[in-house]
Design a protein around this motif. Structure first.
Motif, short mmCIF file in Angstrom:
data_model
loop_
_atom_site.label_atom_id
_atom_site.label_comp_id
_atom_site.label_asym_id
_atom_site.label_seq_id
_atom_site.Cartn_x
_atom_site.Cartn_y
_atom_site.Cartn_z
N ARG A 159 0.86 -1.18 0.00
CA ARG A 159 0.00 0.00 0.00
C ARG A 159 0.89 1.22 0.00
NH1 ARG A 159 -4.79 -2.18 3.36
NH2 ARG A 159 -5.54 -3.58 1.76
N GLU A 160 0.28 2.39 0.03
CA GLU A 160 1.03 3.64 0.07
C GLU A 160 2.00 3.66 1.24
OE1 GLU A 160 -0.03 8.22 1.17
OE2 GLU A 160 -1.52 7.08 0.06
N MET A 161 3.22 4.14 0.98
CA MET A 161 4.22 4.28 2.05
C MET A 161 3.88 5.50 2.90
SD MET A 161 7.77 3.52 0.02
CE MET A 161 8.80 3.74 1.45
N SER A 162 3.92 5.34 4.21
CA SER A 162 3.74 6.47 5.12
C SER A 162 5.06 7.23 5.21
CB SER A 162 3.33 5.97 6.51
OG SER A 162 4.40 5.26 7.09
N GLU A 163 5.04 8.38 5.89
CA GLU A 163 6.28 9.11 6.14
C GLU A 163 7.25 8.23 6.92
OE1 GLU A 163 7.37 12.11 5.21
OE2 GLU A 163 5.54 12.74 4.19
N GLY A 164 6.73 7.50 7.91
CA GLY A 164 7.57 6.61 8.72
C GLY A 164 8.19 5.51 7.89
N ASP A 165 7.42 4.94 6.95
CA ASP A 165 7.96 3.91 6.06
C ASP A 165 9.11 4.46 5.23
OD1 ASP A 165 5.95 2.09 6.85
OD2 ASP A 165 4.64 2.66 5.18
N ALA A 166 8.90 5.63 4.64
CA ALA A 166 9.92 6.24 3.80
C ALA A 166 11.18 6.55 4.61
CB ALA A 166 9.37 7.50 3.13
N LEU A 213 9.65 9.22 -0.43
CA LEU A 213 10.98 8.61 -0.47
C LEU A 213 11.99 9.56 -1.10
CD1 LEU A 213 12.46 6.06 0.30
CD2 LEU A 213 11.79 5.06 -1.89
N ARG A 214 11.62 10.20 -2.18
CA ARG A 214 12.51 11.14 -2.87
C ARG A 214 12.84 12.34 -1.99
NH1 ARG A 214 9.35 12.24 -6.90
NH2 ARG A 214 9.93 10.39 -8.05
N GLY A 215 11.89 12.79 -1.19
CA GLY A 215 12.09 13.97 -0.37
C GLY A 215 13.07 13.78 0.77
N LEU A 216 13.38 12.55 1.13
CA LEU A 216 14.26 12.32 2.27
C LEU A 216 15.73 12.38 1.95
CD1 LEU A 216 12.20 9.55 3.99
CD2 LEU A 216 12.63 11.84 4.84
N ASN A 217 16.13 11.98 0.76
CA ASN A 217 17.55 12.03 0.44
C ASN A 217 17.83 12.38 -1.01
OD1 ASN A 217 16.77 9.65 -0.73
ND2 ASN A 217 18.13 8.33 0.44
N ASP A 218 16.87 13.01 -1.66
CA ASP A 218 17.04 13.49 -3.02
C ASP A 218 17.56 12.39 -3.96
OD1 ASP A 218 16.69 15.52 -4.88
OD2 ASP A 218 18.81 16.05 -4.83
N CYS A 219 17.02 11.20 -3.79
CA CYS A 219 17.44 10.07 -4.62
C CYS A 219 16.50 9.94 -5.82
CB CYS A 219 17.39 8.79 -3.80
SG CYS A 219 15.74 8.50 -3.12
N ARG A 220 16.90 9.12 -6.76
CA ARG A 220 16.03 8.80 -7.89
C ARG A 220 15.04 7.75 -7.43
NH1 ARG A 220 18.53 7.17 -13.36
NH2 ARG A 220 16.34 7.14 -13.84
N VAL A 221 13.79 7.93 -7.82
CA VAL A 221 12.76 6.94 -7.52
C VAL A 221 12.04 6.63 -8.83
CG1 VAL A 221 10.66 6.40 -6.24
CG2 VAL A 221 12.44 7.79 -5.16
N ASN A 222 12.18 5.39 -9.27
CA ASN A 222 11.48 4.91 -10.45
C ASN A 222 10.33 4.04 -9.97
OD1 ASN A 222 13.56 5.89 -12.37
ND2 ASN A 222 14.81 4.42 -11.28
N VAL A 223 9.25 4.04 -10.71
CA VAL A 223 8.08 3.27 -10.30
C VAL A 223 7.72 2.26 -11.37
CG1 VAL A 223 5.64 3.39 -9.66
CG2 VAL A 223 7.19 5.21 -8.96
N SER A 224 7.45 1.04 -10.93
CA SER A 224 6.94 -0.01 -11.81
C SER A 224 5.65 -0.53 -11.22
CB SER A 224 7.94 -1.17 -11.92
OG SER A 224 9.12 -0.74 -12.53
N ALA A 274 21.36 5.40 4.33
CA ALA A 274 21.88 6.74 4.62
C ALA A 274 23.40 6.81 4.54
CB ALA A 274 21.41 7.20 6.00
N ARG A 275 24.07 5.73 4.85
CA ARG A 275 25.55 5.74 4.83
C ARG A 275 26.13 5.16 3.55
NH1 ARG A 275 27.33 4.60 11.02
NH2 ARG A 275 25.77 5.97 11.92
N GLN A 276 25.28 4.91 2.60
CA GLN A 276 25.72 4.35 1.32
C GLN A 276 26.58 5.39 0.61
OE1 GLN A 276 24.74 1.16 0.68
NE2 GLN A 276 26.14 1.19 -1.04
N GLU A 277 27.75 5.00 0.18
CA GLU A 277 28.66 5.94 -0.48
C GLU A 277 28.20 6.30 -1.89
OE1 GLU A 277 32.74 4.78 -0.19
OE2 GLU A 277 32.59 4.43 1.96
N GLU A 278 27.67 5.31 -2.61
CA GLU A 278 27.19 5.58 -3.96
C GLU A 278 25.79 6.18 -3.89
OE1 GLU A 278 27.40 2.02 -3.28
OE2 GLU A 278 29.12 1.31 -4.38
#
Length: 166
Positions: free
Chosen positions: A11-18, A96-107, A26-30
């Motif tokens: 289902r939809e991810m909550s803020e807590g889920d994201a 999800l995108r708002g938390l660490n400015d990552c790319r989010v693709n959806v399928s 968070a500590r991922q170098e790439e």
């Protein structure tokens, strides 16, 4: 180089889920690329992460066929892909995108979830799968040794099951 992660949601991810998913990396170098996988049939045997167990939601949750689990106040507030797929996609990816400015693709899969998950893991070269599941689903996953079985089937080094957070 990027670190690719498939995030399978019921289902939809909550803020807590994201926040919990983002904290895992968070500590991922790439740079991290998330690939959300949403089933348009979350409660049917052909859709949703429960299909990876070879069961329908009712089978895994221990419900009689044709019954639907009671919804909590949080579940009511979050969109269900069976009824509002657009909201699930929009809200989950934005959170999800708002938390660490990552790319989010959806399928989206309208059919067999295991095949869709295998295809997405392979096509994105993902190193990890994160399943965000409702409490009763997450408990069944963990009690059934599902992560180890799915890791072998998907040929992926890491699978994590997170219980839905408010």
């Amino acid at each position: 180089m990027t670190y690719d992660v498939v995030v399978l949601i019921e289902r939809e991810m909550s803020e807590g889920d994201a926040r919990r998913v983002a904290a895992l990396h968070a500590r991922q170098e790439e740079p991290v690329n998330y690939h959300l996988l949403v089933s348009s049939h979350p409660t049917e045997g052909i859709g949703g992460p429960l299909a990876l167990l070879g069961s329908s939601f009712a089978d895994v949750a221990g419900l009689a066929p044709g019954t639907v689990p009671a919804r909590t106040a949080t579940a009511t507030a979050l969109a269900d892909p069976q009824f509002d797929l657009a909201s699930v996609i929009e809200h989950s990816s934005r959170r999800l995108r708002g938390l660490n400015d990552c790319r989010v693709n959806v399928s989206i899969t309208h059919g067999e979830i295991l095949l869709a998950l295998k295809t997405l893991v392979r096509s994105t070269n993902s190193q990890e799968v994160v399943v965000v599941a409702w409490p009763e689903t997450a408990a069944r996953f963990l009690c059934s040794n599902w992560p180890a079985n799915a890791r072998r089937q998907l040929n992926i080094p890491r699978i994590r099951v997170l219980e839905h957070a408010d």
